[in-house]
Design a protein around this motif. Structure first.
Motif, PDB file in Angstrom:
ATOM      1  N   UNK A   1      -4.448  -5.736  -5.693  1.00 51.65           N
ATOM      2  CA  UNK A   1      -3.906  -6.060  -7.011  1.00 51.65           C
ATOM      3  C   UNK A   1      -4.769  -5.420  -8.102  1.00 51.65           C
ATOM      4  N   UNK A   2      -6.088  -5.474  -7.871  1.00 50.01           N
ATOM      5  CA  UNK A   2      -7.005  -4.862  -8.845  1.00 50.01           C
ATOM      6  C   UNK A   2      -6.739  -3.384  -9.017  1.00 50.01           C
ATOM      7  N   UNK A   3      -6.549  -2.663  -7.917  1.00 53.34           N
ATOM      8  CA  UNK A   3      -6.349  -1.215  -8.060  1.00 53.34           C
ATOM      9  C   UNK A   3      -4.992  -0.899  -8.694  1.00 53.34           C
ATOM     10  N   UNK A   4      -3.996  -1.749  -8.420  1.00 49.46           N
ATOM     11  CA  UNK A   4      -2.701  -1.536  -9.089  1.00 49.46           C
ATOM     12  C   UNK A   4      -2.869  -1.741 -10.599  1.00 49.46           C
ATOM     13  N   UNK A   5      -3.541  -2.831 -10.970  1.00 47.83           N
ATOM     14  CA  UNK A   5      -3.786  -3.078 -12.402  1.00 47.83           C
ATOM     15  C   UNK A   5      -4.514  -1.891 -13.034  1.00 47.83           C
ATOM     16  N   UNK A   6      -5.503  -1.380 -12.328  1.00 49.08           N
ATOM     17  CA  UNK A   6      -6.280  -0.261 -12.885  1.00 49.08           C
ATOM     18  C   UNK A   6      -5.384   0.949 -13.101  1.00 49.08           C
ATOM     19  N   UNK A   7      -4.500   1.210 -12.141  1.00 50.94           N
ATOM     20  CA  UNK A   7      -3.600   2.354 -12.295  1.00 50.94           C
ATOM     21  C   UNK A   7      -2.605   2.129 -13.424  1.00 50.94           C
TER      22      UNK A   7
ATOM     23  N   UNK B   1       0.826  -1.211   0.000  1.00 45.57           N
ATOM     24  CA  UNK B   1       0.000   0.000   0.000  1.00 45.57           C
ATOM     25  C   UNK B   1       0.854   1.253   0.000  1.00 45.57           C
ATOM     26  N   UNK B   2       1.924   1.218   0.807  1.00 44.27           N
ATOM     27  CA  UNK B   2       2.818   2.380   0.876  1.00 44.27           C
ATOM     28  C   UNK B   2       3.493   2.616  -0.477  1.00 44.27           C
ATOM     29  N   UNK B   3       3.939   1.524  -1.115  1.00 45.89           N
ATOM     30  CA  UNK B   3       4.587   1.660  -2.437  1.00 45.89           C
ATOM     31  C   UNK B   3       3.585   2.220  -3.455  1.00 45.89           C
ATOM     32  N   UNK B   4       2.346   1.722  -3.380  1.00 44.06           N
ATOM     33  CA  UNK B   4       1.315   2.172  -4.319  1.00 44.06           C
ATOM     34  C   UNK B   4       1.055   3.665  -4.152  1.00 44.06           C
ATOM     35  N   UNK B   5       0.927   4.076  -2.876  1.00 44.40           N
ATOM     36  CA  UNK B   5       0.662   5.500  -2.617  1.00 44.40           C
ATOM     37  C   UNK B   5       1.826   6.357  -3.098  1.00 44.40           C
ATOM     38  N   UNK B   6       3.023   5.789  -3.081  1.00 48.61           N
ATOM     39  CA  UNK B   6       4.193   6.545  -3.540  1.00 48.61           C
ATOM     40  C   UNK B   6       4.319   6.494  -5.065  1.00 48.61           C
ATOM     41  N   UNK B   7       3.378   5.794  -5.723  1.00 53.06           N
ATOM     42  CA  UNK B   7       3.382   5.757  -7.182  1.00 53.06           C
ATOM     43  C   UNK B   7       4.299   4.692  -7.766  1.00 53.06           C
ATOM     44  N   UNK B   8       4.840   3.813  -6.903  1.00 56.49           N
ATOM     45  CA  UNK B   8       5.723   2.757  -7.427  1.00 56.49           C
ATOM     46  C   UNK B   8       4.901   1.484  -7.634  1.00 56.49           C
TER      47      UNK B   8
ATOM     48  N   UNK C   1       2.479  -7.504  -3.500  1.00 53.67           N
ATOM     49  CA  UNK C   1       1.163  -8.162  -3.467  1.00 53.67           C
ATOM     50  C   UNK C   1       1.305  -9.615  -3.928  1.00 53.67           C
ATOM     51  N   UNK C   2       2.116  -9.823  -4.966  1.00 53.62           N
ATOM     52  CA  UNK C   2       2.344 -11.199  -5.433  1.00 53.62           C
ATOM     53  C   UNK C   2       2.914 -12.056  -4.303  1.00 53.62           C
ATOM     54  N   UNK C   3       3.848 -11.464  -3.558  1.00 55.48           N
ATOM     55  CA  UNK C   3       4.424 -12.210  -2.422  1.00 55.48           C
ATOM     56  C   UNK C   3       3.358 -12.514  -1.386  1.00 55.48           C
ATOM     57  N   UNK C   4       2.514 -11.523  -1.125  1.00 50.00           N
ATOM     58  CA  UNK C   4       1.446 -11.724  -0.134  1.00 50.00           C
ATOM     59  C   UNK C   4       0.524 -12.855  -0.588  1.00 50.00           C
TER      60      UNK C   4
END
Lengths: 513, 318
Positions: free
Chosen positions: A48-54, A16-23, A31-34
């Motif tokens: 994972x869905x929201x990352x894919x969407x971004x 989540x932190x990486x996602x918020x930082x745009x990475x 997420x894959x590891x999780x």
């Protein structure tokens, strides 16, 4: 949750932190590891869905949420709503969007955001009665009065008023809208919806001063909420950079040896651009009536290419090799073919975005033979129409101030003049006024430009039941109408700052329509 | 209007008059009302803040400008002889880019016509002849410019508190005449024992009344008996001063302390007297309409959700 869940939870928090930082890449790996540790971890599938969407991968995004729902995620109604938004806005799967919204409401019958999205979807599909029914439920059913999102009921009132406008200035609806505005907090978004709905109702009734007052208040509320984002210097610099990156000489020198990759490829992409509210949606709807045209609507592939993969744009597009350009062109074709399977049998696929005007240079790199249709409208009418519409400030940061609109219009015309000089014969201007006052001759001209035969079905576009996902979705359901052409004259007393800004930008402001 | 009291007040370095956050500036809804106003302005603009006091609104404007990369020049006026760059901590640094104009009446703004993109005023407009001040604001605004004022509301928590404090001042100054009792005792020099005892008894009795009033006020609402606390504290310090100072000098100190409390009363009286009730704010809106302002909007401004702190009035010069 499985035994590995605590680790998976920690991984997800880091993701989540990486996602918020745009990475996004780093987020996806975590997420894959999780999911490797806890394959049925619903929240991880949601993430994972929201990352894919971004990343712009909406089919994968939806698939991830499907798994999340299967795993039994918390607040499943929100997952359904998210799926619906992706189906409707990005995958053009309106029936699936509708099913997802109905699933959300089945799970949580007082989930007002799902009902409002359903109403909006019906509006985009032109199903007025179904849309009104949704909004009536939102307004009338007591269960929606006490939910946390109950402010959305004001939006339901605003949308109802837009679709079923007041019949006279004494209509109770006018008073109801005014009372609702007074009752909302000063800087609330629902207030903006109500102010624009009131303005549109009053405009139809010819109450010009009161209508303008409502629009001005709506725009001011938006500016106060969102902040004034338009920076004239930055806009002028952006246009300067585009002109420098795609000079006329370069366009001319490449003219002799245009790659032939797209010579016979079907469908030929045709790009429609112009100011917002200049008739580009209308033009696309007209063309959609032609049996050899598929209307693509607002496709976000090119802006994503320019502003994500080719960022910083246009600097990085300057060095684009011919092979790279051809490869990107093929990617675009594959993308639209997946979105519009029917287009493979058509001769023309339209890609209509007002902001395509920023991308004409890039478009001509990818598709040297591409034709561009440029919708234009009297600058005063165009500016007024932008001002009268509740626009998304992310997309049109200039839309809330008449001076900013005039400045932006000047920059846009400067850029279009540049493209005209670069690609003579490849751009065709379609004046809005001609389209509404002399439709057949105008459409014949457009079809001839595109190498298509005349087809009378183009003029019966308002009977079509397709989805229109722009601010114009009710205008294009009506036969061609001329009442919006020349409207600026009635409002002229209020438009001094628009006129001054247009003239300062060197835009011709004809006194005649 | 008691100008001197305001000048004394601002010399104390207080920035805001009202509820503030940890940085000494207005916070929550009050801050948002100003951030929203400044956020709506173009990136290049000239701003005017009237009755600026110690410049709290310019400070918020500068903060918005920094966050947006905007380039604003700010002028700020006050009828009092203010000097925030000197009187506010780190003022020279914090107010870089702000030009202060002390001793300027809002009814007579020393600026060219159509000079400003925006005019602001916090607890400001209501202290002026509002019709005359609004006419000046209209004159100095550029066409297309906006103005926003936050004014005192006759029913606000600040006004209620001011009324209570004024009543408390009356107890100290008029009912008990506490400072006179202190004065009498401290200036008695080599008086007969009986006279000294009488003055002392009188003071003790007076202090008892004030202490009881203080306890009652604190029981009603903790922190609300500040006027009494100040008066009791002053009396004790002045009595103690007798040990080191000549009676006549202590007497002068008593007079000075009493005058300070009277000045507080006058400042509060200003505040209460200029707060606008429904009819008052309606009249201001009518004045604005008559001057040609449009898009006039008026809201009750609350702090922390429920504390009414004023009227928020916005208008536009077409």
């Amino acid at each position: 949750m499985s035994a590995g869940a605590p680790d998976a939870g920690a991984l997800l928090a880091r993701a989540g932190a990486e996602h918020r930082a745009g990475r996004l890449g780093a987020a996806r790996r975590l997420i894959d590891e999780a999911l490797a540790a806890a394959p049925r971890f619903g929240e991880a599938w949601c993430a994972l869905g929201t990352v894919h969407a971004d990343e712009g991968r909406f089919a994968e995004a939806v698939a991830a949420l499907d798994v999340a729902l299967d795993c039994g995620v918390g607040r499943p109604h929100e997952a359904h709503l998210q799926r619906a938004v992706w189906f409707a806005d990005h995958l053009r799967r309106d029936d699936d969007a509708r099913a997802a919204l109905e699933a959300a409401l089945a799970l949580k019958p007082d989930y007002l955001p799902a009902l409002m999205n359903l109403g909006n979807l019906h509006e985009q599909r032109g199903d007025r009665d179904a849309a009104l029914a949704c909004y009536a439920r939102a307004l009338d059913e007591p269960r929606f009065a006490a939910v946390p999102e109950s402010a959305l009921r004001q939006v339901a009132l605003a949308r109802t008023a837009v679709m079923r406008p007041p019949a006279s200035i004494d209509d109770a609806l006018v008073a109801r809208l005014r009372a609702a505005i007074d009752a909302t907090p000063p800087d609330a978004l629902e207030r903006v919806h109500l102010q624009f709905a009131l303005g549109q109702g009053l405009d139809r009734l010819g109450a010009v001063d009161a209508a303008f007052d409502a629009f001005a208040r709506g725009n001011r509320t938006l500016l106060r909420r969102e902040g004034r984002r338009y920076d004239p210097r930055r806009e002028a610099a952006a246009v300067d950079a585009l002109i420098a990156a795609f000079p006329p000489a370069a366009a001319a020198s490449s003219d002799d040896d245009r790659p032939d990759v797209d010579r016979d490829a079907r469908p030929a992409p045709v790009f429609i651009c112009g100011m917002f509210r200049s008739g580009s949606t209308l033009l696309e709807q007209v063309l959609a009536g032609h049996p050899e045209v598929v209307a693509g609507g607002e496709i976000d592939w090119l802006p994503r290419l320019a502003f994500e993969r080719l960022a910083p744009f246009p600097a990085r597009a300057i060095g684009l090799s011919r092979d790279e350009a051809a490869r990107l062109g093929a990617e675009y074709r594959a993308h639209v073919a997946a979105l519009f399977p029917a287009s493979l049998d058509a001769r023309v696929l339209t890609d209509k975005r007002p902001d395509n005007h920023l991308l004409v240079g890039l478009i001509k790199r990818l598709f040297p033979r591409a034709k561009v249709l440029h919708t234009v409208r009297h600058p005063m009418d165009n500016g007024l129409s932008v001002y009268m519409q509740h626009m998304n400030l992310e997309v049109t940061p200039y839309a809330n101030d008449l001076g900013d609109i005039g400045h932006y219009y000047g920059q846009y015309r400067r850029l279009m003049a540049h493209w005209d000089a670069c690609f003579p014969g490849d751009l065709h201007v379609v004046p809005y006024e001609s389209l509404v006052h002399d439709a057949e001759a105008t459409v014949r001209g457009v079809l001839a430009f595109l190498g298509l035969a005349w087809d009378a079905r183009c003029l019966a576009f308002h009977e079509r039941r397709n989805t229109v996902k722009t601010a114009s979705y009710w205008q294009v359901r009506r036969p061609l109408y001329g009442d919006a052409a020349g409207r600026w004259r009635r409002y002229r007393a209020h438009l001094a700052s628009l006129e001054a800004a247009l003239r300062a930008a060197g835009v011709d402001v004809p006194d005649a329509d | 209007m008691s100008l001197e009291q305001w000048e004394t007040y601002y010399r104390g370095g207080a920035i805001a008059t009202g509820p503030t956050g940890p940085d000494g500036l207005y916070d929550l809804e009050v801050r948002r009302a100003w951030v929203g106003f400044f956020s709506s302005l173009p990136t290049e603009a000239r701003l005017l803040d009237i009755a600026t006091g110690n410049g709290v609104i310019p400070l918020i404007a500068l903060e918005v400008a920094r966050s947006r990369g905007a380039q604003w020049t700010i002028d700020a006026t006050d009828l009092a002889r203010i000097d925030p760059t000197q009187q506010v901590a780190d003022g020279a640094e914090r107010f870089a880019g702000v030009r202060f104009h002390p001793a300027v009446a809002s009814e007579k703004l020393p600026f060219e016509d159509a000079s400003f993109d925006a005019v602001s005023g916090h607890y400001a407009l209501e202290y002026s002849d509002t019709a005359a001040a609004l006419a000046q604001v209209h004159r100095v605004l550029k066409p297309g410019g906006d103005a926003q004022f936050v004014t005192h509301h006759a029913g606000s928590v600040l006004i209620e508190s001011a009324r209570r404090s004024m009543a408390d001042c009356d107890v100290v100054l008029k009912q008990v005449r506490l400072y006179r009792r202190v004065h009498r005792l401290v200036t008695l020099d080599s008086a007969p024992e009986a006279t000294l005892k009488a003055a002392s008894d009188e003071l003790v009795a007076g202090l008892r009344v004030v202490r009881e009033a203080h306890a009652t006020a604190e029981a009603r609402q903790p922190g609300s008996g500040r006027v009494f606390a100040v008066a009791i504290d002053a009396a004790q310090k002045l009595l103690a001063a007798r040990r080191t100072m000549k009676p006549a000098l202590v007497g002068l100190e008593v007079d000075r302390a009493e005058e300070e409390l009277r000045a507080s009363w006058r400042r509060l009286n200003d505040l209460v007297g200029h707060a606008l009730d429904d009819a008052g704010i309606a009249a201001v809106q009518q004045q604005a309409t008559a001057l040609g302002f449009t898009l006039i909007e008026c809201h009750r401004l609350y702090h922390a959700g429920e504390n009414l702190v004023g009227w928020q009035l916005t208008m536009h010069r077409p």
